[in-house]
Structure formats: structure tokens, C-alpha cells
Write a protein that holds these residues in place. Structure first.
Motif, PDB file in Angstrom:
ATOM      1  N   LYS A 239       0.829  -1.205   0.000  1.00  0.00           N
ATOM      2  CA  LYS A 239       0.000   0.000   0.000  1.00  0.00           C
ATOM      3  C   LYS A 239       0.863   1.254   0.000  1.00  0.00           C
ATOM      4  O   LYS A 239       0.553   2.234  -0.684  1.00  0.00           O
ATOM      5  CB  LYS A 239      -0.923  -0.011   1.215  1.00  0.00           C
ATOM      6  CG  LYS A 239      -1.827   1.223   1.295  1.00  0.00           C
ATOM      7  CD  LYS A 239      -2.710   1.174   2.522  1.00  0.00           C
ATOM      8  CE  LYS A 239      -3.579   2.430   2.606  1.00  0.00           C
ATOM      9  NZ  LYS A 239      -4.429   2.430   3.831  1.00  0.00           N
ATOM     10  N   ASP A 240       1.921   1.251   0.812  1.00  0.00           N
ATOM     11  CA  ASP A 240       2.823   2.395   0.926  1.00  0.00           C
ATOM     12  C   ASP A 240       4.250   1.942   0.654  1.00  0.00           C
ATOM     13  O   ASP A 240       4.612   0.787   0.924  1.00  0.00           O
ATOM     14  CB  ASP A 240       2.754   3.013   2.324  1.00  0.00           C
ATOM     15  CG  ASP A 240       1.372   3.547   2.655  1.00  0.00           C
ATOM     16  OD1 ASP A 240       0.782   4.202   1.781  1.00  0.00           O
ATOM     17  OD2 ASP A 240       0.888   3.297   3.782  1.00  0.00           O
ATOM     18  N   SER A 241       5.068   2.852   0.146  1.00  0.00           N
ATOM     19  CA  SER A 241       6.453   2.497  -0.172  1.00  0.00           C
ATOM     20  C   SER A 241       7.284   2.277   1.082  1.00  0.00           C
ATOM     21  O   SER A 241       8.285   1.558   1.056  1.00  0.00           O
ATOM     22  CB  SER A 241       7.091   3.586  -1.044  1.00  0.00           C
ATOM     23  OG  SER A 241       7.022   4.846  -0.406  1.00  0.00           O
ATOM     24  N   SER A 242       6.919   2.915   2.192  1.00  0.00           N
ATOM     25  CA  SER A 242       7.546   2.697   3.500  1.00  0.00           C
ATOM     26  C   SER A 242       6.707   3.437   4.530  1.00  0.00           C
ATOM     27  O   SER A 242       5.618   3.922   4.212  1.00  0.00           O
ATOM     28  CB  SER A 242       8.990   3.205   3.520  1.00  0.00           C
ATOM     29  OG  SER A 242       9.038   4.621   3.626  1.00  0.00           O
ATOM     30  N   GLN A 243       7.211   3.541   5.746  1.00  0.00           N
ATOM     31  CA  GLN A 243       6.540   4.319   6.785  1.00  0.00           C
ATOM     32  C   GLN A 243       7.485   5.404   7.317  1.00  0.00           C
ATOM     33  O   GLN A 243       7.439   5.764   8.494  1.00  0.00           O
ATOM     34  CB  GLN A 243       6.089   3.392   7.923  1.00  0.00           C
ATOM     35  CG  GLN A 243       5.051   2.370   7.513  1.00  0.00           C
ATOM     36  CD  GLN A 243       3.772   3.013   6.995  1.00  0.00           C
ATOM     37  OE1 GLN A 243       3.317   4.029   7.525  1.00  0.00           O
ATOM     38  NE2 GLN A 243       3.170   2.425   5.954  1.00  0.00           N
ATOM     39  N   LEU A 244       8.318   5.945   6.452  1.00  0.00           N
ATOM     40  CA  LEU A 244       9.299   6.944   6.879  1.00  0.00           C
ATOM     41  C   LEU A 244       8.643   8.252   7.323  1.00  0.00           C
ATOM     42  O   LEU A 244       9.168   8.947   8.187  1.00  0.00           O
ATOM     43  CB  LEU A 244      10.279   7.240   5.733  1.00  0.00           C
ATOM     44  CG  LEU A 244      11.372   6.208   5.462  1.00  0.00           C
ATOM     45  CD1 LEU A 244      12.209   6.631   4.263  1.00  0.00           C
ATOM     46  CD2 LEU A 244      12.255   6.016   6.691  1.00  0.00           C
ATOM     47  N   ILE A 245       7.504   8.612   6.717  1.00  0.00           N
ATOM     48  CA  ILE A 245       6.855   9.890   7.011  1.00  0.00           C
ATOM     49  C   ILE A 245       5.570   9.612   7.776  1.00  0.00           C
ATOM     50  O   ILE A 245       4.637   9.032   7.221  1.00  0.00           O
ATOM     51  CB  ILE A 245       6.550  10.664   5.719  1.00  0.00           C
ATOM     52  CG1 ILE A 245       7.806  10.831   4.874  1.00  0.00           C
ATOM     53  CG2 ILE A 245       5.960  12.037   6.055  1.00  0.00           C
ATOM     54  CD1 ILE A 245       7.549  11.444   3.517  1.00  0.00           C
ATOM     55  N   PRO A 246       5.491  10.006   9.042  1.00  0.00           N
ATOM     56  CA  PRO A 246       4.298   9.706   9.849  1.00  0.00           C
ATOM     57  C   PRO A 246       3.012  10.192   9.184  1.00  0.00           C
ATOM     58  O   PRO A 246       2.887  11.354   8.811  1.00  0.00           O
ATOM     59  CB  PRO A 246       4.564  10.482  11.150  1.00  0.00           C
ATOM     60  CG  PRO A 246       6.052  10.576  11.239  1.00  0.00           C
ATOM     61  CD  PRO A 246       6.523  10.726   9.814  1.00  0.00           C
ATOM     62  N   GLY A 247       2.076   9.257   9.011  1.00  0.00           N
ATOM     63  CA  GLY A 247       0.782   9.589   8.443  1.00  0.00           C
ATOM     64  C   GLY A 247       0.750   9.688   6.929  1.00  0.00           C
ATOM     65  O   GLY A 247      -0.319   9.864   6.351  1.00  0.00           O
ATOM     66  N   HIS A 248       1.905   9.581   6.284  1.00  0.00           N
ATOM     67  CA  HIS A 248       1.954   9.774   4.832  1.00  0.00           C
ATOM     68  C   HIS A 248       2.550   8.594   4.068  1.00  0.00           C
ATOM     69  O   HIS A 248       2.561   8.614   2.844  1.00  0.00           O
ATOM     70  CB  HIS A 248       2.782  11.024   4.500  1.00  0.00           C
ATOM     71  CG  HIS A 248       2.069  12.296   4.781  1.00  0.00           C
ATOM     72  ND1 HIS A 248       1.303  12.962   3.849  1.00  0.00           N
ATOM     73  CD2 HIS A 248       1.987  13.026   5.921  1.00  0.00           C
ATOM     74  CE1 HIS A 248       0.796  14.058   4.396  1.00  0.00           C
ATOM     75  NE2 HIS A 248       1.193  14.123   5.651  1.00  0.00           N
ATOM     76  N   GLY A 249       3.079   7.612   4.758  1.00  0.00           N
ATOM     77  CA  GLY A 249       3.729   6.516   4.050  1.00  0.00           C
ATOM     78  C   GLY A 249       5.194   6.814   3.815  1.00  0.00           C
ATOM     79  O   GLY A 249       5.928   7.196   4.721  1.00  0.00           O
ATOM     80  N   GLY A 250       5.611   6.673   2.553  1.00  0.00           N
ATOM     81  CA  GLY A 250       7.022   6.832   2.238  1.00  0.00           C
ATOM     82  C   GLY A 250       7.320   8.051   1.401  1.00  0.00           C
ATOM     83  O   GLY A 250       6.425   8.795   0.983  1.00  0.00           O
ATOM     84  N   VAL A 251       8.601   8.249   1.139  1.00  0.00           N
ATOM     85  CA  VAL A 251       9.046   9.383   0.323  1.00  0.00           C
ATOM     86  C   VAL A 251       8.564   9.212  -1.119  1.00  0.00           C
ATOM     87  O   VAL A 251       8.180  10.182  -1.770  1.00  0.00           O
ATOM     88  CB  VAL A 251      10.577   9.514   0.387  1.00  0.00           C
ATOM     89  CG1 VAL A 251      11.072  10.642  -0.518  1.00  0.00           C
ATOM     90  CG2 VAL A 251      11.022   9.773   1.826  1.00  0.00           C
ATOM     91  N   MET A 252       8.586   7.988  -1.619  1.00  0.00           N
ATOM     92  CA  MET A 252       8.028   7.740  -2.958  1.00  0.00           C
ATOM     93  C   MET A 252       6.572   8.170  -3.045  1.00  0.00           C
ATOM     94  O   MET A 252       6.137   8.727  -4.060  1.00  0.00           O
ATOM     95  CB  MET A 252       8.137   6.247  -3.315  1.00  0.00           C
ATOM     96  CG  MET A 252       9.495   5.796  -3.798  1.00  0.00           C
ATOM     97  SD  MET A 252       9.564   3.990  -4.055  1.00  0.00           S
ATOM     98  CE  MET A 252       8.306   3.768  -5.323  1.00  0.00           C
ATOM     99  N   ASP A 253       5.811   7.928  -1.990  1.00  0.00           N
ATOM    100  CA  ASP A 253       4.399   8.291  -1.978  1.00  0.00           C
ATOM    101  C   ASP A 253       4.210   9.800  -2.059  1.00  0.00           C
ATOM    102  O   ASP A 253       3.215  10.287  -2.599  1.00  0.00           O
ATOM    103  CB  ASP A 253       3.726   7.769  -0.701  1.00  0.00           C
ATOM    104  CG  ASP A 253       3.809   6.263  -0.591  1.00  0.00           C
ATOM    105  OD1 ASP A 253       3.513   5.587  -1.579  1.00  0.00           O
ATOM    106  OD2 ASP A 253       4.185   5.759   0.485  1.00  0.00           O
TER     107      ASP A 253
END
Length: 284
Positions: A239-253
Motif C-alpha cells: 500500500k505504501d512504499s515505507s513508513q518513513l513519514i508519519p501519516g503519509h507513508g514513504g518518500v516515494m508516496d
């Protein structure tokens, strides 16, 4: 970088993590704006970190053999093009990325070779593009501000346009939420906001029809970037490229649309020649 309210990593409740998402968005937009204004090392460092995160997310998404080595190779490519971008060394950057992409492909398994190589290019290309544009004489800051306005405007107005107008889906197999109405609204609005940014930031003489057309192309490419990233995530079942950004998924997202738009705009500047990457966007 996307500033739209589109869901990325949001819970099923929709508003459960709204505060976290807004806080993260404010921090990201502020960091992008401040480093844009400062330019130089601060700007390069910001986008270097973004590129390293893109590479890490992509290679982890692909998985397969020698993952750590491929992440290191991609990181070297990103750092190299960041420096090359500041010097305007487009040919050097292209050759360097090509060599490292081939090396990453050689280290991936047979089924993942093209994906591994694509990740190196995907992470490196926007870093070179923005560093090259920002370091361009006279119009570097304006060029990146124009890009931000186009991409953010496209995302935001596509989101609200699609929900207010509705209608047929753009590509339901890849993105269930995108509509034709939202896409058209977003592209036109993004181009208009880009033109307004140039008008007020650089003067009315720069804000001509060619700039609006560049904005239209960049806005359309930003939507293509969004769809491409959705297709990649579907391909690898996440669903998300990662969880690096709280509430937003990843940097790719967050950067999916900006990646495509920035590379296109830099390519237009390069194609017009003369070594004036940013000026070529506004002086016709």
C-alpha cells in the motif's frame, strides 16, 4: 513533493491520524521552502536525503538478491548526481547513473534486474534535475518555485475536483480514486498556479503562453508519476512504499508526481541548449 490530502498510509477511519498527517505535511513543506530559499549546500543536502530515501524504498520494494549492495550502489549514484547537478554536468551524470544502474541489475536476481536498474534511475534523475535547476544563474529559485506550484496545485485541485465533480475513473485498475474530471481540473489548475508564480515571482514579462504550456506538460507528467508509482506498488503488493513519514507513508508516496515533473522540466531546459537550464524555461 506532493502537498495533496490524498491518502497515503491513512487508517480506515479516514481522520484518525489527521493531526499527524497535517503536522508531517507542514514540516515537509517548510523544509522544502526554506532550503529552496537558502539554496547551495542546504538545498542539495535536502534533496540528497530525499534521493537516498527514494533509492532505499525502491530497492526494498523490489527485494531479491544482494539488497544491501544495490542500496549502496544507488546511494552512490544519488550522491554523484547531486554534485554533478550543481556543476551542470548532465553527460557525466547520465553516464554515471547508467553504469551504476547496470551494476545494480547485475546484482539482482533474473526476475528483478530491470526493476533494480530502474530504481537507481528513479532516485537519481530528480536529484540531478532539481540541483541543476536551482544552481542555474538568475532563475534557479524561480524554476523550483514554479515546479512546486505546478505539482502541489495539480495534486490539491485533482483531489478536490475529482470529489466535487466525480465521473468516470481515469484508470481504476491502477488507481481506484482518480477520475478524469479530477485529473483535468488538477492539470489546468497546476499550470495556472505555475504561471501565477512566475508572474508574481519573476515579473509579467516572463509569464507568457510558453510557460503555461510547460506548466501543462509538467502537471500532466506529475499525474503520470502518481499513476506509475501506484502501478509499481500494485505490482509488488504494498500500500505504501515505507513508513518513513508519519501519516503519509514513504518518500516515494510524496514525491511520485514531483519526480516526473522535475525531470521533464529539466529536460526542456537542457533541450533548449546554452547551459541556461532555468532561464530556458522562461525566456522564449
Amino acid at each position: 513533493m506532493s502537498a495533496s490530502p490524498k491518502s497515503a498510509g491513512a487508517g480506515s477511519g479516514g481522520f484518525a491520524d489527521l493531526g499527524v498527517r497535517i503536522g508531517s505535511a507542514v514540516v515537509m513543506v517548510a523544509a522544502a521552502a526554506i532550503t529552496l530559499y537558502l539554496g547551495g549546500v542546504a538545498f542539495t543536502a535536502f534533496w540528497l536525503l530525499a534521493g537516498l530515501a527514494l533509492n532505499w524504498e525502491w530497492q526494498n520494494l523490489v527485494g531479491g538478491e544482494r539488497l544491501t549492495r544495490r542500496i549502496v550502489l544507488g546511494g552512490i549514484a544519488v550522491a554523484s548526481v547531486a554534485l554533478a547537478g550543481r556543476q551542470g554536468l548532465a553527460l557525466y551524470a547520465a553516464l554515471d547513473v547508467a553504469a551504476l544502474a547496470i551494476a545494480a541489475a547485475a546484482w539482482a536476481g533474473p526476475e528483478r534486474r530491470l526493476w533494480a536498474a530502474a530504481g537507481v534511475i528513479y532516485a537519481s534523475a530528480p536529484v540531478f534535475a532539481v540541483c541543476w535547476l536551482r544552481e542555474s544563474p538568475d532563475y534557479g529559485l524561480l524554476a523550483i518555485a514554479f515546479l512546486f506550484a505546478v505539482v502541489w496545485g495539480t495534486d490539491i485541485f485533482a483531489y478536490f475536483g475529482g470529489r466535487l465533480i466525480g465521473g468516470p475513473k481515469l484508470w481504476p485498475r491502477v488507481s481506484a480514486g482518480k477520475t478524469w474530471s479530477g485529473t483535468v481540473t488538477g492539470v489546468l489548475s497546476g499550470a495556472a498556479l505555475g504561471l501565477a508564480t512566475v508572474h508574481y515571482g519573476g515579473g509579467p514579462a516572463l509569464a507568457g503562453v510558453p510557460v503555461f504550456l510547460v506548466g501543462l506538460a509538467a502537471a500532466a507528467f506529475s499525474q503520470m508519476g502518481d499513476l506509475t508509482e501506484s502501478a509499481v506498488k500494485r505490482r509488488f503488493g504494498v500500500k505504501d512504499s515505507s513508513q518513513l513519514i508519519p501519516g503519509h507513508g514513504g518518500v516515494m508516496d510524496r514525491l511520485d508526481g514531483f519526480i516526473f515533473a522535475s525531470v521533464l522540466v529539466a529536460a526542456i531546459g537542457l533541450a533548449r541548449g546554452g547551459g541556461l537550464a532555468a532561464a530556458n524555461l522562461f525566456l522564449w
